[in-house]
Scaffold this motif. Structure first.
Motif, mmCIF file in Angstrom:
data_model
loop_
_atom_site.group_PDB
_atom_site.id
_atom_site.type_symbol
_atom_site.label_atom_id
_atom_site.label_comp_id
_atom_site.label_asym_id
_atom_site.label_seq_id
_atom_site.Cartn_x
_atom_site.Cartn_y
_atom_site.Cartn_z
ATOM 1 N N GLU A 21 6.355 3.480 4.923
ATOM 2 C CA GLU A 21 7.003 2.371 4.213
ATOM 3 C C GLU A 21 8.242 2.836 3.464
ATOM 4 O OE1 GLU A 21 3.907 -0.999 2.935
ATOM 5 O OE2 GLU A 21 3.438 0.956 2.061
ATOM 6 N N ALA A 22 8.236 4.072 2.989
ATOM 7 C CA ALA A 22 9.395 4.599 2.268
ATOM 8 C C ALA A 22 10.623 4.684 3.171
ATOM 9 C CB ALA A 22 9.076 5.979 1.701
ATOM 10 N N LYS A 23 10.384 4.698 4.485
ATOM 11 C CA LYS A 23 11.487 4.742 5.443
ATOM 12 C C LYS A 23 11.787 3.363 6.025
ATOM 13 C CE LYS A 23 11.512 9.263 5.151
ATOM 14 N NZ LYS A 23 12.633 10.011 4.528
ATOM 15 N N GLY A 24 11.145 2.329 5.483
ATOM 16 C CA GLY A 24 11.409 0.973 5.930
ATOM 17 C C GLY A 24 10.511 0.483 7.050
ATOM 18 N N VAL A 25 9.405 1.180 7.316
ATOM 19 C CA VAL A 25 8.489 0.786 8.374
ATOM 20 C C VAL A 25 7.293 0.066 7.754
ATOM 21 C CG1 VAL A 25 7.053 1.592 10.286
ATOM 22 C CG2 VAL A 25 9.176 2.808 9.714
ATOM 23 N N PRO A 26 7.039 -1.174 8.093
ATOM 24 C CA PRO A 26 5.882 -1.878 7.523
ATOM 25 C C PRO A 26 4.579 -1.182 7.900
ATOM 26 C CG PRO A 26 7.372 -3.413 8.608
ATOM 27 C CD PRO A 26 7.819 -2.039 8.996
ATOM 28 N N PHE A 27 3.612 -1.264 7.000
ATOM 29 C CA PHE A 27 2.302 -0.645 7.232
ATOM 30 C C PHE A 27 1.224 -1.630 6.804
ATOM 31 C CE2 PHE A 27 -1.393 1.932 6.118
ATOM 32 C CZ PHE A 27 -1.480 2.785 7.217
ATOM 33 N N PRO A 28 0.166 -1.790 7.610
ATOM 34 C CA PRO A 28 -0.884 -2.758 7.244
ATOM 35 C C PRO A 28 -1.752 -2.252 6.093
ATOM 36 C CG PRO A 28 -1.464 -1.600 9.272
ATOM 37 C CD PRO A 28 -0.073 -1.167 8.919
ATOM 38 N N LYS A 29 -1.573 -2.837 4.933
ATOM 39 C CA LYS A 29 -2.367 -2.376 3.789
ATOM 40 C C LYS A 29 -2.688 -3.473 2.773
ATOM 41 C CE LYS A 29 1.244 -0.758 0.624
ATOM 42 N NZ LYS A 29 1.743 0.394 -0.156
ATOM 43 N N THR A 30 -2.299 -4.696 3.053
ATOM 44 C CA THR A 30 -2.566 -5.765 2.091
ATOM 45 C C THR A 30 -3.460 -6.864 2.642
ATOM 46 O OG1 THR A 30 -0.557 -6.964 2.731
ATOM 47 C CG2 THR A 30 -0.358 -5.380 0.927
ATOM 48 N N GLN A 31 -3.604 -6.950 3.959
ATOM 49 C CA GLN A 31 -4.376 -8.034 4.559
ATOM 50 C C GLN A 31 -5.729 -7.523 5.054
ATOM 51 O OE1 GLN A 31 -2.192 -10.876 7.124
ATOM 52 N NE2 GLN A 31 -0.447 -9.474 6.991
ATOM 53 N N PRO A 32 -6.814 -8.004 4.477
ATOM 54 C CA PRO A 32 -8.138 -7.645 5.010
ATOM 55 C C PRO A 32 -8.274 -8.111 6.451
ATOM 56 C CG PRO A 32 -8.329 -8.675 2.848
ATOM 57 C CD PRO A 32 -6.908 -8.886 3.302
ATOM 58 N N GLY A 88 -3.167 -15.462 11.005
ATOM 59 C CA GLY A 88 -1.866 -16.019 10.669
ATOM 60 C C GLY A 88 -0.726 -15.412 11.467
ATOM 61 N N ALA A 89 0.444 -16.037 11.331
ATOM 62 C CA ALA A 89 1.622 -15.613 12.092
ATOM 63 C C ALA A 89 2.094 -14.218 11.720
ATOM 64 C CB ALA A 89 2.756 -16.619 11.878
ATOM 65 N N THR A 90 1.825 -13.801 10.496
ATOM 66 C CA THR A 90 2.239 -12.462 10.052
ATOM 67 C C THR A 90 1.025 -11.544 9.931
ATOM 68 O OG1 THR A 90 2.112 -13.151 7.731
ATOM 69 C CG2 THR A 90 4.254 -13.354 8.841
ATOM 70 N N HIS A 91 0.116 -11.678 10.888
ATOM 71 C CA HIS A 91 -1.128 -10.920 10.834
ATOM 72 C C HIS A 91 -0.892 -9.432 11.087
ATOM 73 C CE1 HIS A 91 -0.683 -11.107 15.176
ATOM 74 N NE2 HIS A 91 -1.664 -10.234 15.304
ATOM 75 N N ASP A 92 -1.828 -8.623 10.625
ATOM 76 C CA ASP A 92 -1.899 -7.203 10.952
ATOM 77 C C ASP A 92 -3.020 -7.003 11.966
ATOM 78 O OD1 ASP A 92 0.096 -6.642 9.085
ATOM 79 O OD2 ASP A 92 -1.332 -6.180 7.488
ATOM 80 N N HIS A 142 -5.735 1.469 25.909
ATOM 81 C CA HIS A 142 -4.490 0.938 25.367
ATOM 82 C C HIS A 142 -4.652 0.788 23.855
ATOM 83 C CE1 HIS A 142 -0.891 -1.796 25.570
ATOM 84 N NE2 HIS A 142 -1.470 -2.316 24.496
ATOM 85 N N THR A 143 -3.753 1.375 23.077
ATOM 86 C CA THR A 143 -3.804 1.249 21.615
ATOM 87 C C THR A 143 -2.504 0.624 21.118
ATOM 88 O OG1 THR A 143 -2.854 3.449 21.143
ATOM 89 C CG2 THR A 143 -5.254 3.310 21.460
ATOM 90 N N ASN A 144 -2.608 -0.094 20.000
ATOM 91 C CA ASN A 144 -1.431 -0.736 19.431
ATOM 92 C C ASN A 144 -1.671 -0.984 17.951
ATOM 93 O OD1 ASN A 144 1.089 -1.925 19.302
ATOM 94 N ND2 ASN A 144 0.645 -3.584 20.735
ATOM 95 N N VAL A 145 -0.594 -1.102 17.202
ATOM 96 C CA VAL A 145 -0.648 -1.423 15.774
ATOM 97 C C VAL A 145 0.340 -2.557 15.511
ATOM 98 C CG1 VAL A 145 -0.261 -0.614 13.419
ATOM 99 C CG2 VAL A 145 -1.280 0.930 15.112
ATOM 100 N N PHE A 146 -0.173 -3.657 14.947
ATOM 101 C CA PHE A 146 0.660 -4.787 14.542
ATOM 102 C C PHE A 146 0.803 -4.772 13.026
ATOM 103 C CE2 PHE A 146 -0.634 -6.110 18.662
ATOM 104 C CZ PHE A 146 0.217 -7.112 19.096
ATOM 105 N N THR A 147 2.025 -5.006 12.568
ATOM 106 C CA THR A 147 2.259 -5.186 11.142
ATOM 107 C C THR A 147 3.145 -6.402 10.954
ATOM 108 O OG1 THR A 147 4.182 -3.699 11.174
ATOM 109 C CG2 THR A 147 2.048 -2.728 10.624
ATOM 110 N N GLN A 148 2.722 -7.292 10.058
ATOM 111 C CA GLN A 148 3.470 -8.515 9.760
ATOM 112 C C GLN A 148 3.787 -9.303 11.034
ATOM 113 O OE1 GLN A 148 6.837 -7.465 7.281
ATOM 114 N NE2 GLN A 148 5.561 -6.345 5.838
#
Length: 283
Positions: free
Chosen positions: A176-187, A101-105, A123-129
């Motif tokens: 997340e407490a500082k406003g940074v999204p973290f991938p934790k809800t999408q399998p 999906g468009a908001t994938h992790d 090369h490493t990367n992290v996508f959130t939302q």
């Protein structure tokens, strides 16, 4: 654990880590049962009755790829890879976790090929939302084309750790407490592919794929997925304080990699972020 001295502490800690890591690296995946072809048809080959060896190939017509049939929400994923040898310039071997999906992790390892004798770029990367842009790149302290090495992602609600042969090379913490999204809800499913990216992969696209060397082949074996993220994390955090993600041994290993082998870090790219670095770079 009965630590009696400073030397004893070091020895016992190493033994403890070794035992715990060996436990987490019991390989049990089957490339027939656990994965499906995404593209490339007969350019993907599986071998053996146990299905523990797979190859991907790239030629001038197409690359190839696969993905897991199952989705995972947290855990440890291990895969042993032997990368394309010789002149691999222009090729990318991707190994990553992703939702849809468009908001994938997404959690990425990408191995960027190079001309013969020159090192790969990891090369490493992290996508959130649906948003990435959190790149860190490394060289390796060995030739990844000579034999198999284990590349792992350890993912739990607090952190993501990228590992090479059990050595942490990168940690992405949950802020997340500082406003940074973290991938934790999408399998996420596990994906891998071998494809041509000579428009950007090698020296910014200056070096193109030499198709006279095709087909290019990457090798995979001994996949393992451990969804028990608590036990898989123990070896890396045991002995750490609440303010620390890794224990002392692995913090030293992480510093060693980042000092000597990191070649790009988005958190230090002043030209890219002239107005200030992303929030997570401050922690």
């Amino acid at each position: 654990m009965g630590f009696m001295s400073k030397n004893g502490l070091v020895i016992n800690l190493v033994l403890f880590l070794g035992l715990t890591l060996c436990t987490s690296l019991v390989f049990g995946g089957n490339f027939y049962q656990d994965f499906e072809v995404t593209f490339g048809d007969n350019r993907l080959k599986r071998f053996g009755k146990a299905g523990n060896l797979l190859t991907l190939s790239l030629d001038q017509v197409s690359g190839s790829g696969f993905r897991s049939k199952k989705e995972y929400l947290f855990g440890r994923i291990d895969m042993q890879l032997k990368l394309v040898s010789g002149n691999s310039a222009g090729t990318v071997t991707a190994y990553y976790l992703s939702s849809e999906g468009a908001t994938h992790d997404e959690i990425d390892f990408e191995f960027l090929g190079n001309v013969t004798g020159q090192p790969y770029t990891v090369h490493t990367n992290v996508f959130t939302q649906g948003k990435g842009g959190r790149e860190q790149q490394f060289r390796l302290w060995f030739d990844p084309t000579e034999k198999f090495h284990t590349y792992s992602v350890l993912w739990n609600p607090s952190m993501i750790i990228f590992l090479v042969d059990n050595t942490p090379i990168r940690v992405f913490n949950n802020h997340e407490a500082k406003g940074v999204p973290f991938p934790k809800t999408q399998p996420m499913k596990i994906y891998s592919s071998l494809w041509n990216a000579d428009q950007w992969a090698t020296q910014g696209g200056l070096v193109k794929t030499d198709w006279s060397k095709a087909p290019f082949t990457a090798y995979y074996r001994n996949f393992n997925a451990n969804p028990d993220h608590a036990s898989a994390t123990t070896a890396f955090t045991s002995g750490a304080s609440q303010s620390q993600v890794l224990n002392a041994w692995n913090r030293r290993r992480l510093r060693w990699v980042q000092k000597y082998f990191m070649i790009y870090n988005y958190c230090t790219d002043v030209k890219r972020f002239p107005q200030g670095f992303p929030v997570e770079c401050k922690f």
